[in-house]
Design a protein around this motif. Structure first.
Motif, PDB file in Angstrom:
ATOM      1  N   LEU A 228      -9.347  39.356  -3.378  1.00 49.20           N
ATOM      2  CA  LEU A 228     -10.119  40.227  -4.254  1.00 49.20           C
ATOM      3  C   LEU A 228     -11.524  39.681  -4.471  1.00 49.20           C
ATOM      4  CD1 LEU A 228      -7.274  40.796  -6.848  1.00 49.20           C
ATOM      5  CD2 LEU A 228      -8.068  42.437  -5.132  1.00 49.20           C
ATOM      6  N   ASP A 229     -12.510  40.578  -4.470  1.00 49.21           N
ATOM      7  CA  ASP A 229     -13.904  40.162  -4.647  1.00 49.21           C
ATOM      8  C   ASP A 229     -14.090  39.394  -5.949  1.00 49.21           C
ATOM      9  OD1 ASP A 229     -14.456  41.523  -2.303  1.00 49.21           O
ATOM     10  OD2 ASP A 229     -15.270  43.297  -3.314  1.00 49.21           O
ATOM     11  N   LEU A 230     -13.698  40.022  -7.052  1.00 42.39           N
ATOM     12  CA  LEU A 230     -13.833  39.436  -8.386  1.00 42.39           C
ATOM     13  C   LEU A 230     -12.545  39.687  -9.151  1.00 42.39           C
ATOM     14  CD1 LEU A 230     -17.385  40.846  -9.227  1.00 42.39           C
ATOM     15  CD2 LEU A 230     -16.870  38.558  -8.366  1.00 42.39           C
ATOM     16  N   ALA A 231     -12.019  38.675  -9.808  1.00 46.47           N
ATOM     17  CA  ALA A 231     -10.728  38.858 -10.479  1.00 46.47           C
ATOM     18  C   ALA A 231     -10.644  38.037 -11.757  1.00 46.47           C
ATOM     19  CB  ALA A 231      -9.592  38.469  -9.536  1.00 46.47           C
ATOM     20  N   TRP A 232      -9.889  38.596 -12.702  1.00 45.21           N
ATOM     21  CA  TRP A 232      -9.469  37.882 -13.895  1.00 45.21           C
ATOM     22  C   TRP A 232      -7.948  37.742 -13.768  1.00 45.21           C
ATOM     23  CZ3 TRP A 232     -13.138  41.651 -13.721  1.00 45.21           C
ATOM     24  CH2 TRP A 232     -14.417  41.327 -14.202  1.00 45.21           C
ATOM     25  N   PRO A 233      -7.473  36.729 -13.046  1.00 43.74           N
ATOM     26  CA  PRO A 233      -6.045  36.647 -12.703  1.00 43.74           C
ATOM     27  C   PRO A 233      -5.118  36.567 -13.904  1.00 43.74           C
ATOM     28  CG  PRO A 233      -7.215  34.638 -12.067  1.00 43.74           C
ATOM     29  CD  PRO A 233      -8.256  35.629 -12.428  1.00 43.74           C
ATOM     30  N   ASP A 234      -5.579  35.986 -15.017  1.00 38.51           N
ATOM     31  CA  ASP A 234      -4.710  35.914 -16.195  1.00 38.51           C
ATOM     32  C   ASP A 234      -4.336  37.299 -16.707  1.00 38.51           C
ATOM     33  OD1 ASP A 234      -4.816  33.184 -16.067  1.00 38.51           O
ATOM     34  OD2 ASP A 234      -6.292  32.954 -17.685  1.00 38.51           O
ATOM     35  N   TYR A 235      -5.186  38.279 -16.436  1.00 41.37           N
ATOM     36  CA  TYR A 235      -4.949  39.644 -16.918  1.00 41.37           C
ATOM     37  C   TYR A 235      -4.646  40.618 -15.795  1.00 41.37           C
ATOM     38  CZ  TYR A 235      -7.267  37.335 -20.781  1.00 41.37           C
ATOM     39  OH  TYR A 235      -7.606  36.428 -21.761  1.00 41.37           O
ATOM     40  N   ARG A 236      -4.652  40.143 -14.567  1.00 44.11           N
ATOM     41  CA  ARG A 236      -4.425  40.987 -13.391  1.00 44.11           C
ATOM     42  C   ARG A 236      -5.372  42.193 -13.370  1.00 44.11           C
ATOM     43  NH1 ARG A 236       1.618  40.717 -10.871  1.00 44.11           N
ATOM     44  NH2 ARG A 236       1.907  38.474 -11.178  1.00 44.11           N
ATOM     45  N   VAL A 237      -6.621  41.893 -13.580  1.00 43.43           N
ATOM     46  CA  VAL A 237      -7.693  42.886 -13.491  1.00 43.43           C
ATOM     47  C   VAL A 237      -8.674  42.391 -12.434  1.00 43.43           C
ATOM     48  CG1 VAL A 237      -9.641  43.969 -14.689  1.00 43.43           C
ATOM     49  CG2 VAL A 237      -7.458  43.631 -15.895  1.00 43.43           C
ATOM     50  N   ARG A 295      -5.064  44.679 -21.114  1.00 36.77           N
ATOM     51  CA  ARG A 295      -4.206  43.580 -20.648  1.00 36.77           C
ATOM     52  C   ARG A 295      -4.188  42.417 -21.616  1.00 36.77           C
ATOM     53  NH1 ARG A 295      -2.625  44.168 -15.287  1.00 36.77           N
ATOM     54  NH2 ARG A 295      -1.878  46.305 -15.176  1.00 36.77           N
ATOM     55  N   GLY A 296      -4.775  42.600 -22.766  1.00 40.10           N
ATOM     56  CA  GLY A 296      -4.651  41.560 -23.794  1.00 40.10           C
ATOM     57  C   GLY A 296      -5.805  40.596 -23.924  1.00 40.10           C
ATOM     58  N   ALA A 297      -6.900  40.832 -23.207  1.00 40.87           N
ATOM     59  CA  ALA A 297      -8.067  39.978 -23.409  1.00 40.87           C
ATOM     60  C   ALA A 297      -8.595  40.242 -24.811  1.00 40.87           C
ATOM     61  CB  ALA A 297      -9.139  40.303 -22.376  1.00 40.87           C
ATOM     62  N   VAL A 298      -8.791  39.175 -25.554  1.00 35.66           N
ATOM     63  CA  VAL A 298      -9.087  39.318 -26.985  1.00 35.66           C
ATOM     64  C   VAL A 298     -10.576  39.227 -27.261  1.00 35.66           C
ATOM     65  CG1 VAL A 298      -8.653  38.379 -29.285  1.00 35.66           C
ATOM     66  CG2 VAL A 298      -6.856  38.292 -27.533  1.00 35.66           C
ATOM     67  N   PRO A 299     -11.170  40.259 -27.896  1.00 34.98           N
ATOM     68  CA  PRO A 299     -12.535  40.110 -28.370  1.00 34.98           C
ATOM     69  C   PRO A 299     -12.563  38.949 -29.395  1.00 34.98           C
ATOM     70  CG  PRO A 299     -11.857  42.391 -28.422  1.00 34.98           C
ATOM     71  CD  PRO A 299     -10.630  41.569 -28.166  1.00 34.98           C
ATOM     72  N   PRO A 300     -13.655  38.261 -29.674  1.00 35.84           N
ATOM     73  CA  PRO A 300     -15.006  38.669 -29.248  1.00 35.84           C
ATOM     74  C   PRO A 300     -15.468  38.043 -27.940  1.00 35.84           C
ATOM     75  CG  PRO A 300     -15.189  36.892 -30.835  1.00 35.84           C
ATOM     76  CD  PRO A 300     -13.709  37.137 -30.652  1.00 35.84           C
ATOM     77  N   SER A 301     -14.569  37.631 -27.055  1.00 34.36           N
ATOM     78  CA  SER A 301     -14.993  36.977 -25.822  1.00 34.36           C
ATOM     79  C   SER A 301     -15.941  37.842 -25.015  1.00 34.36           C
ATOM     80  CB  SER A 301     -13.780  36.613 -24.950  1.00 34.36           C
ATOM     81  OG  SER A 301     -13.066  37.763 -24.586  1.00 34.36           O
TER      82      SER A 301
END
Length: 306
Positions: A228-237, A295-301
């Motif tokens: 994948l070009d760009l990924a956030w694997p912890d969230y599978r996005v 997918r659960g990524a928490v603001p305010p990140s």
């Protein structure tokens, strides 16, 4: 009946000084004005049958026109390293020390600044800024995103490494440009495989999203599924930049099969086209935000994105 232009064998396929060709008797001033030759700079000519690239023009500048103690720099230096695509007719970037008097030379973009020992290398007879100094000038002269695009390639080709670049900047703390270089290096990533991927990644981060991983490999029970070009694997996005190859029927078929395997494996894949990157990136950022939140990524990140 008009005669064909003179093309002495000694000059075919070459770049040369017009005045030298005339004094040596190979050509006349009228010959230089013929269709056989192309003027690159004042008194610098090329065989009209020679494909002229920016790199060739840089070589001509380095051989005949470079000001005293100066060097090919910036994007032009990156082009000589094979790390940037620069149009043939773009001005050649040159850096010279402060205090060196230089007249206006059409086709050159001359900048001044301190030049330290080791900042200039000899590349096949052409003075060019070192990879470290090239990155410094890119960060200083270009938009942040475009500077990172080129630095990504220098890192990927191992002409520079991030720790050395940070050290170069920190050793010059207080000098104009050191913070810009640190910022660009911190955003750079050797994993980028195209300028558009670099632009996408950097703009996502600048919009406030968490930094993605580049070229993330997805496997299923040890079997390769996709990269994948760009990924956030912890969230599978993940984000995929869509190029023109998607118009190829067989490639389109295999890509859709790959996409189905990713979706059934729980991945959310968001596709970005050139048009959206250019005209609706804010809307795309909102879609990536929504997917990460789902997918659960928490603001305010990334609550400041947009």
């Amino acid at each position: 009946m008009s005669r064909s232009p003179r093309r002495p064998p000694q000059l075919r396929g070459r770049i040369f000084r017009g005045s030298h060709a005339v004094t040596s008797g190979l050509l006349t001033r009228n010959d230089l004005r013929s269709s056989a030759w192309r003027s690159l700079f004042r008194d610098v000519y090329a065989d009209a049958q020679l494909p002229v690239t920016h790199r060739i023009r840089c070589t001509a500048v380095g051989r005949w026109l470079i000001p005293s103690a100066g060097a090919i720099a910036g994007r032009s230096a990156a082009a000589l390293y094979g790390c940037a695509e620069v149009a043939a007719d773009e001005p050649v970037d040159v850096v010279v020390p402060r205090g060196v008097r230089v007249g206006v030379i059409a086709g050159l973009r001359i900048r001044r600044g301190p030049i330290d020992p080791g900042d200039i290398l000899d590349r096949a007879g052409t003075p060019v800024t070192s990879p470290e100094r090239t990155c410094w000038d890119l960060a200083l002269w270009l938009d942040l995103v475009e500077a990172v695009v080129v630095i990504d390639v220098l890192l990927a080709r191992r002409l520079a490494d991030a720790s050395t670049l940070r050290g170069y900047a920190l050793a010059r703390a207080g000098r104009r440009g050191w913070r810009a270089m640190l910022r660009a290096v911190d955003l750079a990533d050797a994993g980028a495989e195209s300028p558009q991927e670099s632009r996408t990644r950097v703009r996502l981060v600048l919009a406030g999203l968490p930094r993605p991983r580049t070229q993330w490999v997805v496997s299923d029970r040890g079997r390769f599924v996709a990269r994948l070009d760009l990924a956030w694997p912890d969230y599978r996005v993940a984000v995929e930049y869509d190029g023109l190859w998607h118009a190829e029927p067989e490639r389109f078929h295999s890509d859709r099969r790959r996409l189905n395997r990713l979706v059934t494996g729980g991945w959310i894949i968001l596709h970005l086209t050139a048009k959206r990157l250019r005209a609706d990136f804010e809307g795309f950022v909102a879609e990536v935000q929504a997917a990460l939140r789902a997918r659960g990524a928490v603001p305010p990140s990334f609550s400041g994105a947009g």
